[in-house]
Design a protein around this motif. Structure first.
Motif, mmCIF file in Angstrom:
data_model
loop_
_atom_site.group_PDB
_atom_site.id
_atom_site.type_symbol
_atom_site.label_atom_id
_atom_site.label_comp_id
_atom_site.label_asym_id
_atom_site.label_seq_id
_atom_site.Cartn_x
_atom_site.Cartn_y
_atom_site.Cartn_z
ATOM 1 N N ARG A 1 0.835 -1.201 0.000
ATOM 2 C CA ARG A 1 0.000 0.000 0.000
ATOM 3 C C ARG A 1 0.873 1.255 0.000
ATOM 4 O O ARG A 1 2.064 1.203 0.264
ATOM 5 C CB ARG A 1 -0.899 0.021 1.239
ATOM 6 N N TRP A 2 0.229 2.385 -0.276
ATOM 7 C CA TRP A 2 0.897 3.675 -0.104
ATOM 8 C C TRP A 2 1.173 3.879 1.379
ATOM 9 O O TRP A 2 0.391 3.441 2.230
ATOM 10 C CB TRP A 2 0.005 4.796 -0.625
ATOM 11 N N ASP A 3 2.268 4.548 1.705
ATOM 12 C CA ASP A 3 2.587 4.699 3.129
ATOM 13 C C ASP A 3 2.111 6.015 3.731
ATOM 14 O O ASP A 3 2.169 6.206 4.942
ATOM 15 C CB ASP A 3 4.081 4.481 3.392
ATOM 16 N N SER A 4 1.619 6.945 2.894
ATOM 17 C CA SER A 4 1.037 8.173 3.454
ATOM 18 C C SER A 4 0.081 8.821 2.471
ATOM 19 O O SER A 4 0.175 8.618 1.252
ATOM 20 C CB SER A 4 2.141 9.175 3.837
ATOM 21 N N HIS A 5 -0.861 9.586 3.023
ATOM 22 C CA HIS A 5 -1.818 10.357 2.231
ATOM 23 C C HIS A 5 -1.880 11.761 2.824
ATOM 24 O O HIS A 5 -1.977 11.921 4.047
ATOM 25 C CB HIS A 5 -3.208 9.723 2.274
#
Length: 259
Positions: free
Chosen positions: A3-7
């Motif tokens: 997954r992406w690690d930040s938004h």
């Protein structure tokens, strides 16, 4: 790294621009600019391929993905102005930019009014072929592209199209068809890689060669077996040429580069 690690949501361009990121924070950064109807979601395979050598940041332009936009669709100039505003608001630039499809038109237009924000560029499947600026022709080409794309592309793509809606997607496409990208390519004065999937019917080889020839520092990369979304179907190939463009990384990744 599934997954992406930040938004993040940054006030910019009259809205709150969403961006997803993946990769170590102490590595060089690559900003990805999505294509028509798309969002940060379909950049994940490319972001995985770049890590751990670089950090990928994928913003959603206004009206797409998780970024709210105005009721009316934005044209190429308005989208490039929005990208510029986000880059400035987040303290970025000049930065390495990797763009897909009409995202390439947005990045080229960025060089018209904000060249100081543009670092080295990868144009992944640059649209639109000036000999085929017809909605029906492009629709037919997109349909011919389907067999050459990974089946895993469809879930993130369909989710993104549902978010922006068919009306916005269609209107944005019409704006992109009217954008004379070839008249602005000479303003991209940084190193540029034009990446084309060898099976891509949307971007014929003749058009890719013309785009490359019009760039002051352009070179063409043909990716065997790939369709229009090289960054998704062949992320390792695109990651390798992107790493070559990063400051201090040129040609020094033998043995540990993405595959």
């Amino acid at each position: 790294m599934s997954r992406w690690d930040s938004h993040t949501f940054t006030p910019a361009a009259g809205t709150r621009v969403h961006a997803a990121a993946l990769g170590p924070r102490d590595t060089p950064e690559v900003v990805c600019v999505h294509g028509l109807g798309c969002s940060y979601r379909y950049w994940l395979p490319f972001a995985r391929a770049l890590a751990p050598h670089a950090r990928t940041v994928a913003p959603d332009l206004p009206g797409f993905g998780r970024t709210r936009g105005p009721r009316r669709a934005l044209g190429i100039r308005q989208l490039s102005l929005a990208l510029a505003d986000w880059l400035r608001a987040t303290g970025r630039g000049p930065t390495v930019l990797v763009a897909n499809s009409i995202g390439c038109q947005i990045v080229v237009d960025l060089a018209v009014h904000a060249p100081e924000l543009v670092g080295p560029v990868v144009l992944d499947g640059p649209t639109f072929d000036r000999r085929a600026r017809s909605l029906w022709t492009q629709t037919a080409r997109l349909l011919r592209d389907i067999p050459w794309e990974s089946p895993a592309l469809w879930p993130p793509l369909l989710t993104s199209y549902a978010e922006c809606g068919p009306r916005r997607a269609l209107r944005t496409c019409r704006y992109a068809l009217d954008d004379p990208v070839e008249s602005k390519l000479h303003l991209l004065r940084t190193p540029v890689v034009v990446a084309r999937g060898a099976r891509d019917p949307v971007v014929p080889e003749a058009w890719a060669r013309e785009v490359t020839a019009l760039l002051p520092q352009g070179r063409l990369l043909s990716v065997p077996g790939a369709g229009h979304a090289v960054h998704f179907s062949a992320p390792g190939a695109l990651a390798r040429v992107t790493l070559d463009l990063l400051p201090g990384r040129a040609r020094d990744t033998d043995g540990d580069a993405p595959r």
